[in-house]
Structure formats: structure tokens, C-alpha cells
Design an enzyme around this catalytic site. Structure first.
Site, PDB file in Angstrom:
ATOM      1  N   ALA A  59      86.423  69.383 -40.489  1.00  5.18           N
ATOM      2  CA  ALA A  59      87.136  69.075 -41.730  1.00  5.18           C
ATOM      3  C   ALA A  59      88.556  69.599 -41.646  1.00  5.18           C
ATOM      4  O   ALA A  59      88.835  70.585 -40.964  1.00  5.18           O
ATOM      5  CB  ALA A  59      86.422  69.700 -42.924  1.00  5.18           C
ATOM      6  N   ASP A  60      89.441  68.907 -42.358  1.00  7.86           N
ATOM      7  CA  ASP A  60      90.822  69.360 -42.458  1.00  7.86           C
ATOM      8  C   ASP A  60      91.347  68.949 -43.824  1.00  7.86           C
ATOM      9  O   ASP A  60      91.167  67.811 -44.250  1.00  7.86           O
ATOM     10  CB  ASP A  60      91.694  68.739 -41.363  1.00  7.86           C
ATOM     11  CG  ASP A  60      93.023  69.461 -41.253  1.00  7.86           C
ATOM     12  OD1 ASP A  60      93.034  70.599 -40.747  1.00  7.86           O
ATOM     13  OD2 ASP A  60      94.040  68.907 -41.695  1.00  7.86           O
ATOM     14  N   SER A  61      91.975  69.904 -44.510  1.00  7.04           N
ATOM     15  CA  SER A  61      92.520  69.652 -45.843  1.00  7.04           C
ATOM     16  C   SER A  61      94.037  69.738 -45.816  1.00  7.04           C
ATOM     17  O   SER A  61      94.603  70.603 -45.151  1.00  7.04           O
ATOM     18  CB  SER A  61      91.997  70.677 -46.855  1.00  7.04           C
ATOM     19  OG  SER A  61      90.601  70.575 -46.989  1.00  7.04           O
TER      20      SER A  61
END
Length: 176
Positions: A59-61
Site C-alpha cells: 500500500a502507498d498513500s
């Protein structure tokens, strides 16, 4: 740490394996959604290469003000600058998710949440930055921390703003 705390809430057993993938800066033509998905995939694929029998969640925000992508601040001045950009307006928190599972096609999706902030005075921004809290956070703030007093509205997934859209991740894992 925030994603770990969120995943622990599910009761699903997991192991943290940090990615060693390089994280390139966004290309000027990339949307925040494209960049978040790309980064999530880069991380997940790198870990899956070292853990070939595992289900890997990457995941990457990112925080997006219009089409500008705000990552983690490089220093305190950068954090104050980012908070100034967020002050008194609505921005998006976009998290890209990639699930790599042996023998299956990668599952990728993103979740976008609108966050509205109150006006943040330069003094309040500097005081918040001095706590150190925003220094490893996309957009230079932690909604679950001291910056909660800046947030006036969230439209969408709260856990997405924290760092992982938990309901959507659990649904995707169930579907797989």
C-alpha cells in the site's frame, strides 16, 4: 506502524516485511491515483519476489491538493509549507493497494477520501511540526494524532486517511 495497527484489528495473521524497492518521485503526467497504485505495486512485487509463497499486501498513500501530490515532508520547512497548502480547504487522501497472491493475477485498487481542514495559522503549523509528528506522514499530518484538531470533515474512509482502507482491503482479501 499505522497500517500494522489497522491490520491487527482484523484478526488476520500477518508478518511485516518492509519493501526495499526504490520509491521514485511522481511523474508530472501521473495522477495521484496512478502514482499511489504504481507505488503499491512496486512495493508488493518486490516483497513477493522475496516471499514467493506468501499473499503480499502493498500500500502507498498520498495527499493530493488538486493534482499536486504531497508525499512525506523532507524537512520542517517543507512540512509547514504542506500544512499551508492544506489550510482552509479540502484535499484528497489516496491509497493505492496491491495484493499479490501466488498463482493469481495481482489485485489492484485505490480508495480516495476527501478531507477538509480548518484554517491553520503559521504559528499553529510551526507548533505542530515542532512535535515531530508530521515528519513521516504524507501531507505532513496524522489525522489520528495531534492534527485531528485541524480536520473539520472527512468524506469517505477514515482508515484510508490513517493509512489503509481497511474495509476495502478485507473485502478484497475475502474475494481472493
Amino acid at each position: 506502524p499505522r497500517r500494522k495497527e489497522l491490520l491487527e484489528l482484523t484478526g488476520i495473521p500477518f508478518k511485516i516485511v518492509p519493501s526495499h524497492a526504490l520509491e521514485p518521485q511522481p511523474d508530472e503526467s501521473e495522477t495521484p491515483e496512478e502514482y499511489a497504485l504504481s507505488m503499491a505495486r512496486i512495493k508488493a512485487v518486490e516483497v513477493a519476489g522475496r516471499c514467493p509463497d506468501a499473499v503480499v499486501l502493498g500500500a502507498d498513500s498520498v495527499v493530493a491538493v488538486d493534482m499536486d501530490i504531497l508525499g512525506k515532508p523532507v524537512d520542517e520547512a517543507d512540512a509547514v509549507r504542506m500544512l499551508g497548502m492544506l489550510s482552509g480547504r479540502t484535499h484528497r487522501v489516496v491509497t493505492g493497494v496491491c495484493i499479490v497472491m501466488p498463482g493469481r493475477e495481482d489485485r489492484m485498487f485505490f480508495v480516495s477520501t476527501d478531507v477538509t481542514m480548518t484554517e491553520i495559522s503559521p504559528e499553529a503549523a510551526r507548533a505542530y511540526v515542532a512535535t515531530g509528528e508530521p515528519m513521516d506522514k504524507a501531507g505532513a499530518y496524522a489525522v489520528q494524532g495531534r492534527a485531528a484538531c485541524f480536520v473539520t470533515r472527512i468524506n469517505g474512509s477514515y482508515t484510508n486517511v490513517v493509512g489503509l482502507p481497511l474495509a476495502e482491503v478485507v473485502a478484497a482479501l475475502k474475494a481472493l
